[in-house]
Design an enzyme around this catalytic site. Structure first.
Site, PDB file in Angstrom:
ATOM      1  N   GLY A  14       0.838  -1.198   0.000  1.00 41.89           N
ATOM      2  CA  GLY A  14       0.000   0.000   0.000  1.00 41.89           C
ATOM      3  C   GLY A  14       0.873   1.248   0.000  1.00 41.89           C
ATOM      4  O   GLY A  14       1.922   1.266   0.634  1.00 41.89           O
ATOM      5  N   ILE A 142       1.804   3.103   7.106  1.00 42.14           N
ATOM      6  CA  ILE A 142       1.108   3.989   8.038  1.00 42.14           C
ATOM      7  C   ILE A 142       0.791   3.248   9.336  1.00 42.14           C
ATOM      8  O   ILE A 142       0.496   3.863  10.346  1.00 42.14           O
ATOM      9  CB  ILE A 142      -0.195   4.572   7.429  1.00 42.14           C
ATOM     10  CG1 ILE A 142      -1.220   3.479   7.140  1.00 42.14           C
ATOM     11  CG2 ILE A 142       0.092   5.407   6.205  1.00 42.14           C
ATOM     12  CD1 ILE A 142      -2.620   4.025   6.914  1.00 42.14           C
ATOM     13  N   ASP A 143       0.834   1.910   9.294  1.00 39.17           N
ATOM     14  CA  ASP A 143       0.449   1.129  10.481  1.00 39.17           C
ATOM     15  C   ASP A 143       1.516   1.141  11.576  1.00 39.17           C
ATOM     16  O   ASP A 143       1.224   0.820  12.724  1.00 39.17           O
ATOM     17  CB  ASP A 143       0.166  -0.328  10.086  1.00 39.17           C
ATOM     18  CG  ASP A 143      -1.039  -0.456   9.177  1.00 39.17           C
ATOM     19  OD1 ASP A 143      -1.745   0.555   8.992  1.00 39.17           O
ATOM     20  OD2 ASP A 143      -1.272  -1.560   8.654  1.00 39.17           O
ATOM     21  N   ARG A 178     -24.485  13.025  19.788  1.00 44.97           N
ATOM     22  CA  ARG A 178     -24.355  11.703  19.166  1.00 44.97           C
ATOM     23  C   ARG A 178     -23.113  10.948  19.661  1.00 44.97           C
ATOM     24  O   ARG A 178     -22.162  11.547  20.168  1.00 44.97           O
ATOM     25  CB  ARG A 178     -24.220  11.854  17.647  1.00 44.97           C
ATOM     26  CG  ARG A 178     -25.556  12.083  16.983  1.00 44.97           C
ATOM     27  CD  ARG A 178     -25.356  12.367  15.512  1.00 44.97           C
ATOM     28  NE  ARG A 178     -26.647  12.435  14.843  1.00 44.97           N
ATOM     29  CZ  ARG A 178     -26.860  13.033  13.692  1.00 44.97           C
ATOM     30  NH1 ARG A 178     -25.862  13.630  13.067  1.00 44.97           N
ATOM     31  NH2 ARG A 178     -28.053  13.027  13.144  1.00 44.97           N
ATOM     32  N   ARG A 284     -23.364   7.390  14.770  1.00 42.06           N
ATOM     33  CA  ARG A 284     -22.927   7.527  13.373  1.00 42.06           C
ATOM     34  C   ARG A 284     -21.530   6.951  13.227  1.00 42.06           C
ATOM     35  O   ARG A 284     -20.704   7.066  14.140  1.00 42.06           O
ATOM     36  CB  ARG A 284     -22.908   8.996  12.940  1.00 42.06           C
ATOM     37  CG  ARG A 284     -24.288   9.636  12.912  1.00 42.06           C
ATOM     38  CD  ARG A 284     -25.121   9.112  11.740  1.00 42.06           C
ATOM     39  NE  ARG A 284     -26.373   9.831  11.621  1.00 42.06           N
ATOM     40  CZ  ARG A 284     -27.517   9.496  12.220  1.00 42.06           C
ATOM     41  NH1 ARG A 284     -27.552   8.434  13.037  1.00 42.06           N
ATOM     42  NH2 ARG A 284     -28.603  10.213  12.021  1.00 42.06           N
TER      43      ARG A 284
HETATM   44  O1  F6P Z   1      -0.918  -1.784   5.607  1.00 43.72           O
HETATM   45  C1  F6P Z   1      -1.418  -0.523   5.353  1.00 43.72           C
HETATM   46  C2  F6P Z   1      -2.897  -0.545   5.179  1.00 43.72           C
HETATM   47  O2  F6P Z   1      -3.214   0.800   5.060  1.00 43.72           O
HETATM   48  C3  F6P Z   1      -3.688  -1.245   6.271  1.00 43.72           C
HETATM   49  O3  F6P Z   1      -3.839  -0.482   7.414  1.00 43.72           O
HETATM   50  C4  F6P Z   1      -4.982  -1.530   5.552  1.00 43.72           C
HETATM   51  O4  F6P Z   1      -5.649  -2.643   6.088  1.00 43.72           O
HETATM   52  C5  F6P Z   1      -4.522  -1.849   4.172  1.00 43.72           C
HETATM   53  O5  F6P Z   1      -3.309  -1.165   3.983  1.00 43.72           O
HETATM   54  C6  F6P Z   1      -5.521  -1.479   3.113  1.00 43.72           C
HETATM   55  O6  F6P Z   1      -5.046  -1.879   1.896  1.00 43.72           O
HETATM   56  P1  F6P Z   1      -5.765  -1.605   0.504  1.00 43.72           P
HETATM   57  O7  F6P Z   1      -5.154  -0.373  -0.055  1.00 43.72           O
HETATM   58  O8  F6P Z   1      -5.439  -2.792  -0.294  1.00 43.72           O
HETATM   59  O9  F6P Z   1      -7.230  -1.431   0.746  1.00 43.72           O
END
Ligand code: F6P
Length: 365
Positions: A14, A142-143, A178, A284
């Site tokens: 990603g 980003i994780d 909410r 929401r």
């Molecule tokens: O690993 C980074 C990440 O942003 C995860 O947090 C998320 O689950 C995944 O990529 C989403 O990937 P995609 O772009 O395939 O939807």
């Protein structure tokens, strides 16, 4: 005079803010200090399986890309050469095309490969290195869940975006009395939700490392109600799940050719539906989704990515193949690529969670 080499560069998995800053750092230092020549490999490892997806990567190509999100090289989170999805007789099958990658790298006359990516991309890099390809890596996601490094670039920008989103949800939550549930990325690790939840003043933070109990969240919302706080903000990671329940899946791995991992999604709705049985307030759900990965990188991510890009050329110079750059205790160091396989998690009894709890933030446990 240092040795001039011909190096391939790819971005896999990603995308995240800072990839272009890193590419720029590599190319600029590479050209100026070493006289290296670069080959841009498009769409992650796909560009080494299908070599028409390669092109010269010059300093000219890196002009003006520092503040840009995404990656000028393109990326893919499906192109694993060891399990490459190909169609045979109208069916998707997975093949080991790693020998093709080595052959194409030789045809391209690459002296080495710089792989920029998360655990998947770097683990593939390590496997290719074991087969003889000269690979070095740069960790991103980003994780922030890679164990070999204290922080990955992309995280700081995403944390800022999530924090701003929570700030914005506060005023509308308060106006309508909410409960706002905000779903944040993080498959197995809750770093993004934890940090942005704290930074944004969330009342409840739900992360994959701590399965939540609905009664605990209900109790927290009621407690706030008794103190005349009639709105609440719940920050939930996409990988968080109720105790005894399951992670919310948007698409199963077997339905995504060449992906090998499930696509998560829906954790916020699951939580909202469970709460709806117990509370009167309207609920929401906001899913931040790919907004978290797009757009301009923060200054901190630009600096980290640029330094990674420069440092990785030290590894190349020193022949430290099968290694990656990493951040440890504020210093850019090196670590074996195999480290990227070990994922990092939020420590449920660590200081950050402990202090957050001490302030009254609920983790639903
Ligand atoms: O690993 C980074 C990440 O942003 C995860 O947090 C998320 O689950 C995944 O990529 C989403 O990937 P995609 O772009 O395939 O939807």
């Amino acid at each position: 005079m240092p040795q001039s080499l011909r190096l391939g560069v790819l971005t896999g998995g990603g995308d995240c803010p800072g990839l272009n800053a890193l590419i720029r750092g590599v190319v600029k230092r590479g050209v100026h200090e070493f006289g290296h020549e670069f080959v841009g490999i498009e769409n992650g490892y796909m560009g080494l399986v299908e070599p028409e997806l390669t092109r010269p990567l010059t300093e000219e190509d890196t002009r003006g890309i520092l503040p840009k999100g995404g990656t000028i090289l393109g990326t893919s989170n499906k192109a694993n050469p060891f399990e490459y999805a190909v169609q045979e007789n109208g069916k998707w099958v997975e093949k080991d095309l790693s020998d093709e990658v080595l052959r194409h790298a030789a045809e391209l006359k690459l002296d080495g490969l710089i792989a920029i990516g998360g655990d998947g991309t770097l683990t593939i890099g390590h496997k290719l290195a074991q087969k003889g390809l000269k690979v070095v890596g740069c960790p991103k996601t980003i994780d922030n869940d890679l164990s070999g490094t204290d922080q990955t670039f992309g995280f700081d920008t995403a944390r800022g975006i999530c924090t701003e989103a929570i700030d914005r949800l506060h005023s509308t939550a308060e106006a309508h009395d909410r409960v706002m549930v905000v779903e944040i990325m993080g498959r197995h690790a809750g770093f993004l939700t934890l940090d942005s939840g704290i930074a944004g003043g969330a009342d409840v933070i739900l992360i994959p490392e701590i399965p939540y109990k609905v009664e605990s969240i209900v109790e927290k919302i009621r407690r706030r109600g008794r103190r005349k706080r009639s709105f609440s903000i719940i920050a939930i990671a996409e990988g968080a799940y109720p105790a005894g329940g399951n992670v919310a899946v948007a698409e199963k791995a077997e339905d995504i050719p060449g992906r090998g991992v499930v696509r998560l999604g829906g954790a916020g709705k699951v939580c909202a539906d469970l709460l709806a049985h117990h509370i009167e307030a309207e609920i929401r759900v906001t899913v931040l989704g790919h907004l978290q990965r797009g757009g301009t990188p923060s200054a901190a991510d630009r600096v980290l990515a640029t330094l990674y890009g420069c440092k990785v050329l030290d590894l190349v110079r020193d022949g430290q193949w099968d290694h990656m750059v990493a951040l440890r205790n504020g210093k850019i160091v090196t670590a074996p690529l195999s480290e990227s396989r070990k994922e990092r998690r939020v420590d449920p009894s660590g200081e950050t969670v402990r202090f957050a709890k001490s302030m009254g933030i609920s983790f639903g446990d």
